[in-house]
Design a protein around this motif. Structure first.
Motif, PDB file in Angstrom:
ATOM      1  N   ILE A  51       0.856  -1.187   0.000  1.00  0.00           N
ATOM      2  CA  ILE A  51       0.000   0.000   0.000  1.00  0.00           C
ATOM      3  C   ILE A  51       0.890   1.235   0.000  1.00  0.00           C
ATOM      4  O   ILE A  51       1.771   1.373   0.872  1.00  0.00           O
ATOM      5  CB  ILE A  51      -0.939   0.028   1.219  1.00  0.00           C
ATOM      6  CG1 ILE A  51      -1.830  -1.219   1.247  1.00  0.00           C
ATOM      7  CG2 ILE A  51      -1.795   1.284   1.212  1.00  0.00           C
ATOM      8  CD1 ILE A  51      -2.745  -1.289   2.447  1.00  0.00           C
ATOM      9  N   LYS A  56      -2.551   5.748  -1.607  1.00  0.00           N
ATOM     10  CA  LYS A  56      -3.426   4.656  -1.138  1.00  0.00           C
ATOM     11  C   LYS A  56      -3.614   3.576  -2.201  1.00  0.00           C
ATOM     12  O   LYS A  56      -4.568   2.810  -2.169  1.00  0.00           O
ATOM     13  CB  LYS A  56      -4.804   5.197  -0.720  1.00  0.00           C
ATOM     14  CG  LYS A  56      -4.762   6.225   0.383  1.00  0.00           C
ATOM     15  CD  LYS A  56      -4.221   5.645   1.673  1.00  0.00           C
ATOM     16  CE  LYS A  56      -4.362   6.613   2.834  1.00  0.00           C
ATOM     17  NZ  LYS A  56      -3.541   7.820   2.685  1.00  0.00           N
ATOM     18  N   LYS A  58      -2.844   0.083  -4.106  1.00  0.00           N
ATOM     19  CA  LYS A  58      -2.407  -1.238  -3.677  1.00  0.00           C
ATOM     20  C   LYS A  58      -1.712  -1.965  -4.817  1.00  0.00           C
ATOM     21  O   LYS A  58      -2.101  -1.858  -5.973  1.00  0.00           O
ATOM     22  CB  LYS A  58      -3.587  -2.091  -3.187  1.00  0.00           C
ATOM     23  CG  LYS A  58      -4.218  -1.613  -1.894  1.00  0.00           C
ATOM     24  CD  LYS A  58      -5.320  -2.561  -1.459  1.00  0.00           C
ATOM     25  CE  LYS A  58      -5.969  -2.098  -0.170  1.00  0.00           C
ATOM     26  NZ  LYS A  58      -7.045  -3.018   0.274  1.00  0.00           N
ATOM     27  N   LEU A 383      -6.053   1.690   6.720  1.00  0.00           N
ATOM     28  CA  LEU A 383      -6.757   0.455   6.413  1.00  0.00           C
ATOM     29  C   LEU A 383      -7.732   0.185   7.541  1.00  0.00           C
ATOM     30  O   LEU A 383      -7.338   0.131   8.706  1.00  0.00           O
ATOM     31  CB  LEU A 383      -5.755  -0.707   6.283  1.00  0.00           C
ATOM     32  CG  LEU A 383      -6.241  -2.005   5.665  1.00  0.00           C
ATOM     33  CD1 LEU A 383      -6.647  -1.795   4.227  1.00  0.00           C
ATOM     34  CD2 LEU A 383      -5.150  -3.068   5.753  1.00  0.00           C
TER      35      LEU A 383
END
Length: 1668
Positions: A51, A56, A58, A383
């Motif tokens: 991440i 943000k 992934k 998260l």
């Protein structure tokens, strides 16, 4: 339709289809790591998720071999390491961000890696495995080589870390231990060295452990031999003896939880008990940090043991289970705690970013926060984890943008399909089980554990809402399924009911009814084609009892909502089987999943016990009952474990998943796989569910236990495949478009739908209130306050209708029951009044005979159960009784009993004895035979010696020799005296001739034989006493019998004399006859005996017959009755009857005396004479009886007293026998103890030998290591010397190389030859250095290589033609550049070799230290062995003997039962007696001489006393004379003696003193008045000064204002120039001062040197003569 299309070439049709992972959603269950300053990563299922904290975004890295194990990252190298969890796992190293594999590490681990850790700088990776190896390994991951490894069995480690300042140090900690590991390197060899940290006790105190191998503080026992370590006492001789500790010596220690390193290479360790430890890595010293002050916590929380620690400058951060992060500031050995941050939930992990600008916070549920220092807001949620495990997911229609997930806690989440980000959440607040999204509207349904259905509106994905709630049944919801067109919602519950619900919100989700199936429902499949008027439903359930699977097929018409309910269901809501055309099918094997084909003529099933996928053809004709289906098509699934089948929206693809974790997409016609993808693994128990969107472009796969949601997308999809499903998708959406628009409009307009929910909740309550008014409320069992499910409502409505229908019949039945009850009651009252013989039992009036029989059977079962329990209890007691009887009574050859005296309280007990076993007798026989053999051998040896000596002796001495031999034989034959035997066993006839002398018991065999003989002596002593006891017991039996005989006569005499005395009758008590305790008499039973009914009836029948026989017998005995009536039952009068004889009075005595006649008077005299004679006879006989009774009583008393005296002597004998037994047992105990100590000494010696062998092996290894290290050092040193020599040769041969160049240019070139480029180091920012607590850390080999590369690049700049001197030939410059580059490379090699040489020297020194330590340990073991051998020899020589000594035979001072006789000797009694006789004679002589001298001394003493008296009187007189001479007379005394009127003189003096005092008082008062006047003057003067001061202060304020104004003017005009001038002058003065200071220092040094030289020359010229 696409279903009817036939394919000729399937290989070309499916060519190129493949799936790929688009994104993965999972939450961390392990620690999150930083890859770089802006990226974190964590494992989830088969993937490692990265991440980016800024964007943000992934990134996913998939493990090709299944689930990911442990993960570690290296920030400087930007690499990630992770292991898989297969058998013989592998460690993979990937680079970031390229995510390319750099290496693959294969070790010898069988199961799993527990921990991975990178060193901060370098290519080193540490791995630790748990069961079964417990191995720590150090890898060079660039070269795929294990540098060193070490196994620690049983050491389970929870955290592992490298020292950030020194990669040579590691720390491994677990819940019970902390260990420090040092990595030692010598060239290419690496070695581990482990040191365990001694943790404090639970209370924080340090424990002082003693050396258990070589204890130095053991007490010395001079009596019972040496005191050995506990391991030797336990008999341990192996490695376990090194760590053995008794249970009482093991104290609970602190339990470490986490640790972290400090820049000073110390360790901070947090403990479970709340203590904080600081450990020095070099000395392993543990310091328990103390709290400086009380902690002020947020919301008055409690500080729990830290879960995780992370170091920061001057302290650390810690977290606990309370969701708080605390900041610890450590100073010296104390710390202060402050609240740093609070988050939601317990914090499980903390880690700083590489730049220490961010702090990552991970909770126990997996939520990740980032705290950024110096920014607002500081806390950012990166998260957010789900609240529980994801159970199900589904696409929101049409499945191209959003999807939903459901957790077991009831949390529903809406997410984007594109990247998996969360849009919104809604928490239902109950445990959920299933989720489904409607194809015909933007709604979804959630099933719960308590039987509710929650319908959700998903039009606004950001704000979903609950629009309806339905309570179906109390059974949990298991399966939710919509048909393809969204007409019906099928709900399967755990109890086996399938509910059919209208899926349209406009119909308020109407419940049509339910159908019953098997309880174990596995899957519900539907077929709803756009062109069809029905919806076919297939239900799969398992029949585990018979090993089959059941398939139920039924059809639902799409116009069901327009049909009246009584047509398709009954009153209870159950759907009619004939209406839904329900058919039952069974398969002869287990199916884990099954779906119905779109043509509704074929079923596809996934076999659970065999790896096959089968298709089954449905029969075309209708049938009744159960139809058995046979496989039509059978294909291997290529998947293992139970699986699941799903069908695509167009019905041409089958999606199969199983426990293996693979997703297979198959062709529905051939069942062959045309696309596959591995998203999960069997380690996580495979895939739980799979969903495909309606257009077939999106696939969601959820793992069962790994918590990972994977989104699969087509990487390549053939045009034919794509066109098929897109065509069907467009057709289906066109069909559903109108319905969706209508239903969505209804959802959007139904703002009051939520109120309708409340109305629906109120309706059951109102209906229940209405039902409560009915008389059938008790039968219905309605609770008005409880919400009633739909199925229960239907049942209650049906019951209510039935009650209304049969109400009249019901009333008639009640009326009849009441009348029957009245009749029975009257019959029972009448029954009570009749005769008992005609009375009926109570149970005869019970009309319910079945209930009566059932109660009777239950009572009989209960009685049988209780009877069985009592029987088993009695059996257990009987078994225990038999065991006790066998052990304590039957096994005893001589039973234990006692004898009591008749009159005195003496009790004598015998010795209970068991029969000796065959083995004991064999041992005794062997020892006796051995002793006899030894005696015979000794006798023969003596005879041989005597015969040989007799030939050398003269014949006339033969007689003397024979006499001496006879004397020796007699001495030999006689046993040892009692005081040497140590017991009085010969007094009981025990043979002690075979016993070995106590002073000669040295060997183990002799001691064992002595123990066997002593046990035989004890047996014989007990046997001898028991024979005496048996004789006494028989004598008491005889005495009791004789007393009983005499008591018979005494009782007769007492009855004749009519006395009230009681006869003393001696009896045996229970202790004298213990066998009576084994027999239970009738009078001991307190409970009445249970008599069966048949026996009591028999007794009642036979009793009248017995009484009649007795009366007949008595009536026939006329002779006996006559004898009793006439003569009192005897034929002659005995002498004893005199006392009972009575002379009858004459009849006339009834008249008065005056009326008697003479004859009557004579008769009266005769009567008086007879009475007198009879009385005399009575008195005479009475006295004879009394004398006889007295004689008998005296005889009894005498005989019993004699027995008591005998028993008293037997008691003394018993005491003596017990003393003998105790003496022999004490000797046995001493021998057993000596044998035990001998075994302990042998165990200790064996352990020391084993330990010595172990240390010698270590010594050999260390010697080999030293030799190898020296050889490597010599070779390396030789290489280093060669490089140094080459470097010097290059420097010296420089001028020869350029001899053809001019000297001036050679000098310039030489200067350039010495010149080196500057290597520019990467400068870090100041703020980073201020945040990072570890500062600049040492570089690695990789960084050294980079520095060398950078150096070579800098050399390229120096080699540039621009730096060439003017006038130099370019060829010479090129040759010069090559030479200089060679020189630089050689210098770099020399530097590297020097560093390696120093490292190898250090390694050799440590190996030498280890070798010396092992050598010291070996010497220590040798010393311990020598000491142990000395103690063993002393123990074998210093025997413990037992001696009997009488009073007066112990001549020691302060003898008070002491046990140590170190200053005593044992000598013969005769020597003492002879010595005492001599002493007595000499003592008498001495007494006589002392009496003579006494008289002489008495006169001398008297004269001396008188002399001393006179001397003392003379001294007293002299002292008095001296006192008179030295008497002091003052003037006052002289005046007192000389003045006749001494008192008048004193009075005059007193008057003068009073006058003086008055004058002084007046003077003082005048002085006081003067001082007061002076004070008034000073006060007026001070007031004047105050006025003057005030005036001056006003002037001063004005002056200060003027000065400040002038100062501001000066500052504005020339302050800068003035300050600079002043600063410049000061700077010049400082320079001058520094220069002068340096000059003065130099001159002072020169002066000191010159002075020293002068002094030396002076001493040389004029040497000093030092006085000796």
């Amino acid at each position: 339709m696409a279903q009817s299309r036939e394919r000729e070439d399937a290989s070309t049709y499916f060519a190129g289809a493949s799936l790929s992972v688009r994104w993965v959603q999972g939450f961390p269950s392990q620690n999150v790591h930083f890859v770089n300053d802006h990226t974190i990563c964590y494992p989830s299922g088969n993937f490692v998720i990265f991440i980016n904290l800024d964007t943000k975004k992934k990134t996913v890295l998939q493990c090709i071999n299944g689930i990911v194990g442990v993960v570690a990252t290296n920030v400087p190298g930007e690499v990630v390491a992770f292991s898989d969890r297969r058998l013989k796992p592998v460690i993979y190293i990937y680079s970031f961000p390229a995510l390319t594999r750099k290496s693959k590490l294969k070790g010898n681990i069988l199961l799993d890696y527990a921990l991975l850790c990178f060193s901060y700088c370098g290519t080193y990776l540490a791995s630790y495995s748990s069961l079964p190896e417990f191995e720590l390994a150090l890898w060079n991951w660039e070269s795929n080589v294990i540098l060193c490894r070490k196994s620690q069995p049983g050491m389970d480690v929870s955290q592992m870390s490298f020292n950030p300042m020194n990669w040579h140090q590691m720390c491994l900690s677990s819940a019970s231990a902390v260990s420090l590991w040092t990595i030692e390197r010598s060239n290419q060899d690496h070695h581990f060295r482990m040191r365990m940290v001694k943790l404090p006790l639970e209370d924080g105190s340090l424990v002082n452990e003693t050396d258990m191998l070589f204890p130095t503080s053991l007490r010395k026992d001079l009596i019972y031999g040496p005191v050995l370590p506990l391991s030797a006492i336990a008999g341990l001789v192996g490695e376990e003896a090194e760590t053995f500790r008794p249970k009482d010596d093991i104290y609970p220690l602190l339990h470490p939880t986490m640790h972290c390193w400090t820049p000073s290479s110390d360790l901070y360790v947090g403990c479970e008990e709340g203590h904080l430890l600081m450990i020095n890595a070099e000395t392993l010293k543990v310091t328990v940090l103390q709290k400086a002050e009380e902690i002020t916590l947020l919301d008055e929380g409690q500080l729990i043991s830290p879960f995780t620690l992370v170091y920061q400058k001057d302290g650390m951060l810690a977290s606990g289970i309370d969701g708080l992060i605390y900041s610890f500031t450590v100073k010296d050995s104390k710390y202060q705690v402050k609240n740093f941050l609070e988050v939601d939930g317990p914090v499980a992990h903390l880690i700083f970013s590489p730049s220490y600008k961010m702090l990552l916070i991970q909770t126990d549920k997996g939520t990740v926060y980032i705290y950024t220092f110096g920014e607002e807001p500081a806390l950012d949620k990166v998260l957010e984890a789900c609240d529980g495990k994801v159970l199900a997911m589904d696409f929101v229609t049409p499945g191209t943008k959003h999807f939903m997930t459901l957790t077991n806690s009831g949390e529903v989440t809406l997410l984007w399909i594109e990247d998996g980000t969360c849009i919104s959440k809604i928490l239902l607040g109950t445990q959920a089980t299933a989720l489904a999204c409607s194809p015909s509207s933007l709604s979804a349904v959630v099933g719960t554990m308590d039987g509710y259905l929650y319908f959700l509106d998903t039009q606004n994905v950001e704000f979903p809402r609950v629009i309806h709630r339905t309570f179906l049944s109390e059974s949990p919801v298991k399966i939710l399924t919509y048909d393809q067109r969204g007409i019906f919602l099928l709900v399967g519950t755990v109890d086996g009911n399938i509910f059919v619900i209208d899926a349209k919100p406009s119909n308020s989700f109407q419940i049509f009814g339910y159908t019953e199936t098997s309880k174990d429902i596995l899957q519900i499949s539907t077929v709803s084609l756009p062109v069809s008027d029905v919806v076919d439903v297939l239900v799969l359930s398992s029949l585990r009892e018979v090993g089959r699977s059941r398939l139920e097929l039924f059809s639902l018409p799409i116009m069901l909502s327009k049909v009246a309910p009584p047509i398709f269901s009954d009153e209870r809501g159950r759907l009619k089987d004939d209406f839904i055309h329900k058919f039952l099918y069974e398969v002869e094997h287990f199916l884990s999943s099954a779906v119905l084909g779109f043509e509704s003529d074929k079923i596809y099933g996934f076999c659970s016990q065999v790896p096959y996928i089968c298709s089954y053809l449905l029969p075309e004709k209708d049938h009744t009952g159960v139809c058995i289906l046979k496989p039509h098509q059978k294909v291997q699934s290529k998947q293992y474990g139970s699986g699941m089948i799903c069908m695509s929206s167009h019905g041409l693809w089958l999606l199969t998943v199983a426990k293996c974790g693979f997703v297979f997409i198959r062709d529905i016609f051939s069942l062959e796989v045309f696309a596959r993808c591995r998203s999960h693994s069997h380690q996580g128990h495979g895939i739980q569910c799979i969903r495909m969107s309606m257009d077939g472009q999106h696939i969601l796969v959820n793992g069962r236990d790994d918590g990972t949601l994977v989104y699969l997308k087509w990487k390549r999809l053939g045009p034919n495949l794509a066109s098929d499903i897109l065509e069907y998708y467009q057709q289906l959406t066109a069909t559903l478009n109108n319905t969706m628009e209508r239903e969505n409009e209804y959802l959007a307009a139904s703002g009051g739908l939520s109120k309708h929910v409340e109305q629906e909740e109120e309706e059951p309550a109102e209906s229940s209130k209405k039902l409560s008014l009915d008389s059938s409320q008790e039968e219905l069992g309605i609770n008005p306050n409880k919400e009633i499910s739909w199925i229960q409502q239907k049942r209650e409505e049906a019951i209510k209708n039935e009650v209304k229908m049969f109400s009249q019949k019901r009333k008639e039945i009640k009326r009849g029951i009441k009348e029957l009850s009245r009749i029975i009651m009257s019959m029972m009252e009448e029954n009570e009044k009749v005769e008992p013989i005609a009375k009926l039992e109570q149970q005869e009036f019970c009309l319910d005979l079945e209930e009566l029989e059932r109660l009777h059977d239950e009572s009989e079962e209960e009685v049988a159960k209780i009877r069985k329990e009592v029987e088993m209890h009695n059996l257990a007691k009987s078994y225990l009784t038999e065991l006790i009887r066998e052990e304590c009574w039957n096994s005893m050859a001589v039973k234990g009993r006692a004898l009591k005296c008749f009159h005195i309280p003496y009790v004598v007990e015998n010795f209970p004895m068991k029969e000796r076993t065959e083995e004991e007798l064999q041992q005794l026989k062997r020892v006796v035979q051995q002793k006899k053999t030894e005696a015979e051998c000794l006798k023969l040896r003596k005879e041989i010696v005597e015969v040989q000596s007799a030939t050398l002796i003269k014949k006339h001495h033969e007689e003397d020799d024979e006499e001496e031999e006879d004397e020796e034989k007699t001495v030999k034959d006689t046993s040892l005296p009692n005081y040497l035997l140590g017991s009085l066993s010969p007094d009981f006839g025990a043979d002690t001739s075979l016993l070995t002398n106590q002073l000669e018991l040295h060997s183990r065999e002799e001691k064992i034989n002595q123990i066997i003989l002593l046990k035989d002596i004890i047996y014989k002593v007990k046997k001898a006493f028991n024979s005496e006891f048996d004789a006494a017991y028989k004598q008491k039996e005889f005495e009791i019998a004789r007393v009983r005989e005499k008591n018979v006569r005494i009782e007769e005499i007492i009855s004749d004399l009519e006395l009230e005395e009681r006869v003393w009758q001696p009896v045996f008590e229970d202790c004298e006859q213990p066998e009576r305790a084994l027999v239970v008499e009738d009078d001991e039973i307190s409970f009445q005996k249970h008599i069966p009914p048949w026996q009591s009836a028999k007794t009642e029948m036979t009793m009248p017959f017995g009484m009649e026989q007795l009366q007949q017998a008595r009536a026939s005995d006329a002779r006996q009755r006559g004898l009793m009536d006439m003569m009192g039952g005897v034929l002659e009068v005995k002498k004893e009857d005199i006392l009972r004889m009575v002379i009858p009075q004459p009849a006339f005595m009834a008249k008065a005396d005056a009326l008697w006649s003479e004859e009557e008077r004579k008769q009266f005299k005769d009567y008086e004479k007879k009475v007198k004679e009879l009385n005399e006879e009575r008195d005479k006989y009475r006295k004879s009886l009394e004398a006889e009774m007295k004689k008998l009583q005296n005889s009894i008393q005498e005989s019993t007293q004699n027995f008591d005296e005998h028993l008293k002597r037997l008691f003394e004998r018993r005491v003596k026998a017990e003393m003998v037994v105790n003496q022999e047992e004490m000797k046995i105990n001493n021998l057993v103890y000596s044998l035990l100590l001998d075994e302990e000494l042998s165990s200790r010696e064996q352990f020391l030998n084993n330990y010595l062998l172990k240390k010698q092996e270590e010594k050999n290894k260390t010697s080999e290591a030293i030799q190898k290290a020296r050889e490597d050092l010599d070779v390396f040193k030789e290489q280093h010397d060669i490089l140094v020599a080459e470097d010097k040769v290059l420097e010296r041969s420089f001028k020869r190389e350029f001899s053809d160049v001019s000297g001036h240019q050679v000098d310039i070139l030489y200067k350039l030859f010495k010149r080196r480029p500057r290597v520019h180091k990467q400068k870090t920012h100041a703020d980073v250095n201020s945040l990072v607590p570890y500062g600049e850390r040492p570089g690695s080999g990789k960084l050294n290589k980079e520095n060398f590369t950078q150096l070579m690049k800098s050399m390229d700049e120096l080699d540039s033609i621009n730096n060439m001197p003017e006038g130099l030939d370019p060829t010479v410059w090129e040759h010069f550049c090559i030479t200089r580059r060679a020189k630089v490379e050689n210098e770099y090699k020399v530097k590297q070799k020097a560093a390696g040489l120093q490292e190898m020297t250090t390694f050799l020194r440590k190996r030498l230290e280890d070798d010396e330590a092992v050598q010291r340990e070996i010497e220590r073991v040798f010393q311990e062995l020598l000491r142990l051998q000395d103690e063993k020899v002393k123990f074998q020589v210093n025997l413990t003997i037992q001696i009997l000594l009488k009073q007066g035979q112990v001549e020691l001072e302060n003898f008070q039962l002491i046990l140590e006789y170190s200053d005593a000797i044992l000598i013969n009694k005769n020597i003492i007696e002879d010595l005492n006789s001599v002493i007595r004679t000499q003592g008498q002589k001495k007494v006589a001489s002392m009496m003579e001298s006494k008289e002489v001394h008495k006169g001398i003493y008297q004269i001396e006393w008188e002399h001393k008296k006179m001397e003392m009187e003379m001294e007293d007189l002299n002292q008095k004379a001296w006192d008179i001479q030295m008497l002091f007379f003052s003037r006052d005394r002289q005046k007192y003696l000389n003045e006749p009127n001494y008192e008048n003189v004193i009075a005059i003096q007193i008057g003068i003193m009073e006058q003086t005092i008055n004058v002084i008082d007046k003077t003082h008062k005048k002085n006081v008045q003067n001082c007061k006047k002076l004070l008034k003057k000073l006060g007026r003067y001070s007031n004047q000064k105050d006025i003057a001061n005030y005036t001056l202060s006003c002037n001063l304020r004005e002056e200060l204002v003027a000065v400040s104004e002038r100062q501001d003017i000066c500052n504005e005009i020339g302050s800068t120039l003035t300050c600079e001038k002043i600063a410049k002058e000061r700077y010049e003065n400082l320079l001058k001062k520094q220069k002068l200071t340096s000059i003065s220092k130099q001159q002072a040094e020169q002066i000191s040197i010159l002075q020293a030289e002068v002094e030396r020359l002076r001493m040389k010229t004029f040497p000093a003569l030092i006085p000796m």
